[in-house]
Motif scaffolding. Structure first.
Motif, short mmCIF file in Angstrom:
data_model
loop_
_atom_site.label_atom_id
_atom_site.label_comp_id
_atom_site.label_asym_id
_atom_site.label_seq_id
_atom_site.Cartn_x
_atom_site.Cartn_y
_atom_site.Cartn_z
N ALA A 236 36.24 49.60 21.00
CA ALA A 236 36.95 50.84 20.68
C ALA A 236 38.35 50.82 21.28
CB ALA A 236 36.17 52.05 21.18
N ALA A 237 38.49 50.30 22.48
CA ALA A 237 39.80 50.20 23.11
C ALA A 237 40.73 49.31 22.28
CB ALA A 237 39.67 49.66 24.53
N ALA A 238 40.20 48.20 21.78
CA ALA A 238 41.00 47.29 20.97
C ALA A 238 41.39 47.95 19.64
CB ALA A 238 40.24 45.99 20.72
N ALA A 239 40.47 48.71 19.06
CA ALA A 239 40.77 49.40 17.80
C ALA A 239 41.87 50.44 18.02
CB ALA A 239 39.51 50.06 17.25
N ALA A 240 41.78 51.19 19.11
CA ALA A 240 42.81 52.18 19.41
C ALA A 240 44.16 51.51 19.64
CB ALA A 240 42.40 52.99 20.64
N GLU A 241 44.15 50.33 20.24
CA GLU A 241 45.40 49.60 20.46
C GLU A 241 46.01 49.16 19.12
OE1 GLU A 241 47.15 45.82 23.08
OE2 GLU A 241 44.97 46.17 22.97
N ARG A 242 45.18 48.79 18.17
CA ARG A 242 45.70 48.42 16.84
C ARG A 242 46.30 49.64 16.14
NH1 ARG A 242 40.93 45.41 16.97
NH2 ARG A 242 39.76 46.85 15.65
N TYR A 243 45.61 50.76 16.24
CA TYR A 243 46.13 52.00 15.65
C TYR A 243 47.47 52.37 16.29
CZ TYR A 243 45.95 56.83 13.83
OH TYR A 243 46.22 58.01 13.19
N ASP A 244 47.51 52.33 17.60
CA ASP A 244 48.74 52.60 18.33
C ASP A 244 49.84 51.64 17.89
OD1 ASP A 244 50.37 53.78 20.34
OD2 ASP A 244 49.81 52.21 21.77
N GLY A 245 49.47 50.42 17.59
CA GLY A 245 50.45 49.42 17.17
C GLY A 245 51.11 49.76 15.86
N TYR A 246 50.32 50.01 14.83
CA TYR A 246 50.94 50.24 13.52
C TYR A 246 51.42 51.67 13.33
CZ TYR A 246 46.43 52.04 11.60
OH TYR A 246 45.28 52.76 11.34
N TYR A 247 50.92 52.61 14.14
CA TYR A 247 51.39 53.99 14.02
C TYR A 247 52.62 54.24 14.88
CZ TYR A 247 50.91 58.97 12.95
OH TYR A 247 51.13 60.24 12.47
N ASN A 248 52.62 53.76 16.10
CA ASN A 248 53.66 54.11 17.07
C ASN A 248 54.56 52.94 17.45
OD1 ASN A 248 52.51 56.82 17.44
ND2 ASN A 248 50.85 55.79 18.54
N ARG A 249 53.97 51.86 17.95
CA ARG A 249 54.76 50.83 18.61
C ARG A 249 55.57 49.95 17.64
NH1 ARG A 249 53.85 50.37 24.03
NH2 ARG A 249 51.94 51.29 24.91
N PHE A 250 55.11 49.82 16.41
CA PHE A 250 55.86 48.99 15.46
C PHE A 250 57.30 49.50 15.30
CE2 PHE A 250 57.35 47.79 11.24
CZ PHE A 250 56.97 46.46 11.15
N TYR A 251 57.46 50.81 15.21
CA TYR A 251 58.76 51.40 14.91
C TYR A 251 59.63 51.48 16.16
CZ TYR A 251 55.92 52.33 10.90
OH TYR A 251 55.07 52.16 9.83
N THR A 252 59.07 51.96 17.26
CA THR A 252 59.87 51.99 18.49
C THR A 252 60.16 50.57 18.98
OG1 THR A 252 57.78 52.40 19.66
CG2 THR A 252 59.24 54.28 19.31
N GLY A 253 59.21 49.66 18.76
CA GLY A 253 59.44 48.28 19.16
C GLY A 253 60.57 47.64 18.37
N GLY A 254 60.58 47.86 17.06
CA GLY A 254 61.65 47.30 16.24
C GLY A 254 63.01 47.87 16.59
N ILE A 255 63.07 49.19 16.72
CA ILE A 255 64.36 49.86 16.92
C ILE A 255 64.91 49.63 18.33
CG2 ILE A 255 65.47 52.12 17.08
CD1 ILE A 255 63.54 53.03 14.82
#
Length: 441
Positions: A236-255
């Motif tokens: 579940a922790a890994a799944a939440a990390e994936r969700y966090d990745g494509y919902y939140n971190r992808f955009y702040t990480g890129g910018i």
């Protein structure tokens, strides 16, 4: 007296505002606006409640002075509005004088009332002509978006207090191309990966275009949703990390970091356009502030299906009419995390925060005490984050008016002001009056 914290509880210069978006309130059937992929999406049976669209909406196009009067009377400092690409350039390339004139009038009307204009270039109304060319899946859209930025900000950019290119890139890309809930209504992982990348490339291209016009105080506005594991398992922790990745971190990480999280590249890397890494310098063009749109959290559980191999689980907390859990702690945690991991000393703004409620007009009034409580809880967490050193400089309530809530039509009321969908009469709700009181103290 309301339970909302008074203005005096915040530092001098802290910006209080309310936000709207063009297609949701203006009335896209006026002023020479072109058709959008939202009009097409809404006209397709099954996509939108009662096939409702933004052709009339709140008729803000004609009633904007009344709406700005409401903002000013409440004591707000700023109005966060968006410009419609399809109004400014109906065919995606040719400027529309009526559209430019409207935003010129709107800007001057804000300034005449002492309201700071905070603009978002794009809040999802893609011109149909560009949708026909692949929309956000087509790399050329970044250049077209840069041209749009030059046209609209060439007209009103000299009077803006702050500008961001794109509202909520996750919605533009993932919700619309992977989940299919928003226009263009695709469910295609390759289209999703390309849209996610191109929306950020368009963001950076627009920032560069506006810098070329000599503009300052340019920012990025992303939506954030706290991802919590549904249980204590490592899966579940890994799944939440994936969700966090494509919902939140992808955009702040890129910018802000010029990189995409590995948790997302594991699933989308094979579908990103060739040479995507070469675009990161444009995507990471420096900005002056970051805006956070925050509403809720999600509980995430793993599944055996294909990447991202997760599902949302209903949580135990009180919920809004959108069935979103009320979780103010997430706002606090995102403010701290964003400052610590992505933006450093850059100013942060809460650019959207609010709730949909089953608001009813009774004897000329709307008693939305639950919204007052929601705002109070989130403002408390914002102040807590500031006490912890976060450079939070402003807070914008979503939304000023009840409006077109996209695929949910006109059913979900987010406004501080009630709108009667027959007469379009505006009636300030209890939350409006509570904010007016708080901002006066």
């Amino acid at each position: 007296m309301s339970n909302l914290p008074p203005r005096s509880a915040f530092p001098d210069g802290f910006v209080f505002g309310s936000a709207t978006s063009a297609y949701q309130i203006e009335g896209h059937g006026f002023g020479g606006a072109g058709t959008t992929h939202w009009d097409t999406f809404a006209a397709t049976p099954g996509n939108v409640v009662r096939a409702e669209n933004g052709v009339r909406a709140c008729d803000h196009y004609h009633r904007y002075e009344e709406d700005l009067d409401l903002l000013a009377a409440a004591g707000f400092d700023a109005y966060r509005f968006s410009t419609s690409w399809a109004r400014v350039m109906p065919d995606g390339k040719t400027p529309n004088p009526e559209g430019l004139d409207f935003y010129d009038r709107l800007t001057d009307a804000m300034l005449a009332r002492g309201l700071q204009p905070w603009a978002t270039l794009y809040h999802w109304e893609l011109p149909s002509a560009l949708a026909d060319q692949g929309g956000w899946t087509n790399r050329d859209i970044a250049a077209r978006f840069g041209e749009f930025a030059e046209v609209i900000m060439g007209r009103i950019g000299d009077r803006m207090a702050g500008v961001a290119p794109i509202n909520e890139p996750w919605c533009v890309a993932w919700m619309s191309h992977f989940e299919g809930h928003h226009a263009p209504g695709l469910r295609d992982i390759r289209a999703t990966a390309r849209a996610m990348h191109h929306v950020l490339l368009a963001h950076g291209t627009a920032i560069q275009a506006m810098r070329g016009l000599g503009m300052g105080n340019l920012g990025a506005v992303c939506n954030f949703e706290w991802a919590a594991p549904a249980d204590d398992s490592a899966e579940a922790a890994a799944a939440a990390e994936r969700y966090d990745g494509y919902y939140n971190r992808f955009y702040t990480g890129g910018i802000f970091l010029k990189e995409y999280p590995q948790t997302v590249l594991d699933g989308l890397g094979a579908h990103l356009p060739e040479g995507w890494e070469d675009d990161l310098d444009v995507i990471g063009t420096p900005v002056d502030w970051c805006g956070l749109n925050y509403y809720t959290r999600k509980l995430i559980a793993p599944t055996d299906g294909p990447w991202p191999s997760l599902k949302e689980v209903e949580g135990p907390l009180p919920k809004t009419l959108m069935d979103w859990e009320i979780y103010p702690q997430g706002l606090h945690d995102f403010l701290l995390r964003t400052a610590k991991e992505y933006t450093g000393d850059l100013p942060l703004y809460v650019t959207e925060n609010g709730m949909a409620n089953a608001d009813e007009l009774v004897d000329g009034a709307v008693a939305d005490d639950v919204r007052i409580d929601y705002l109070d809880q989130h403002l408390a967490k914002a102040r807590e984050a500031m006490a912890g050193g976060v450079p939070l400089k402003g807070y914008f309530v979503w939304s000023l008016l009840d409006n077109y809530e996209w695929a949910l039509g006109y059913d979900k009321r987010f406004g501080l002001v009630h709108v009667d969908w027959d007469s379009l009469k505006r009636t300030p709700k209890a939350s409006y009056h509570a904010l007016k009181d708080a901002l006066s103290r």
